[in-house]
Write a protein that holds these residues in place. Structure first.
Motif, PDB file in Angstrom:
ATOM      1  N   SER A 159      11.500   6.046   7.387  1.00 41.72           N
ATOM      2  CA  SER A 159      10.765   5.432   6.418  1.00 41.72           C
ATOM      3  C   SER A 159      10.165   4.286   7.071  1.00 41.72           C
ATOM      4  N   CYS A 172      10.451  -0.642   4.274  1.00 38.60           N
ATOM      5  CA  CYS A 172      11.201  -0.174   3.391  1.00 38.60           C
ATOM      6  C   CYS A 172      12.818  -0.734   3.879  1.00 38.60           C
ATOM      7  N   ARG A 182       9.784   4.886  -5.160  1.00 41.37           N
ATOM      8  CA  ARG A 182      10.546   5.606  -4.468  1.00 41.37           C
ATOM      9  C   ARG A 182      11.783   6.080  -5.375  1.00 41.37           C
TER      10      ARG A 182
END
Length: 204
Positions: free
Chosen positions: A12, A16, A97
């Protein structure tokens, strides 16, 4: 020939998973940016215990500030990722997300609130806010967000009711009682009651 297990490896963007190093082990008020913390102005007027706590907090915050400064100078990309985590853009990315976990209520609510700060977003100054919500829709969003919070709290209270294996029978009884309470709290009609009865996840 060896095999590597990559199933639990997350790929990611840096923003993140960027975070303050675990070794600092700080769990107090957030310390952002490069500004140095300051001890309370009235620290001399505090009693002994409160003064000790204030001094310890000041030292911990100073350590966090030092880490931010070192990161800013030695690892600018990581520092930029940490700074990005404090923006609305990051919040929206994070909510999107976790959409399948938290549901769309929180995300829609944040999108609606975005109207007030739209002009402050990068690249948005020359464009109009692209969404439109009626007053009734906003009220429904707020109710949905509140419902999500209440649901999470209800599930937490259920989880806390199940403690040890030797309390199995007691836990079953508690779950059965909690089931009735939850359905009574969240079901607004008979159809919803039937859905709750059918989808109840605890096997009672």
């Amino acid at each position: 020939m060896g095999l590597l297990d990559w199933q639990s490896t997350e790929l990611s963007p840096l923003y993140c998973h960027a975070r303050q190093t675990h070794i600092i082990d700080y769990d107090g008020p957030p310390v952002f940016g490069l500004e140095r913390p300051r001890p309370p102005k009235d620290i001399e007027q505090l009693d002994a215990n409160a003064m000790k706590h204030a001094e310890a907090l000041y030292l911990q915050q100073s350590l966090c500030s030092l880490y931010n400064t070192l990161t800013h100078h030695q690892n600018p990309r990581l520092y930029a990722a940490l700074e990005f985590q404090q923006t609305t853009c990051y919040l929206l990315l994070l909510l999107a997300r976790n959409l399948l976990i938290d549901g769309e209520a929180t995300y829609l609510s944040q999108v609606a609130e975005l109207e007030a700060t739209w002009d402050t977003l990068p690249g948005a100054k020359s464009s109009a806010y692209p969404f439109s919500f009626l007053g009734k829709e906003r009220q429904e969003m707020e109710a949905d967000v509140e419902g999500v919070a209440r649901g999470i709290e209800a599930m937490r209270s259920i989880r806390e009711s199940i403690i040890r294996a030797d309390q199995y029978e007691e836990a079953l009884d508690a779950l059965e009682q909690m089931k009735d309470q939850v359905i009574e709290e969240f079901a607004s009609n008979e159809q919803e009651r039937e859905v709750w009865q059918k989808e109840w996840p605890f096997g009672t």
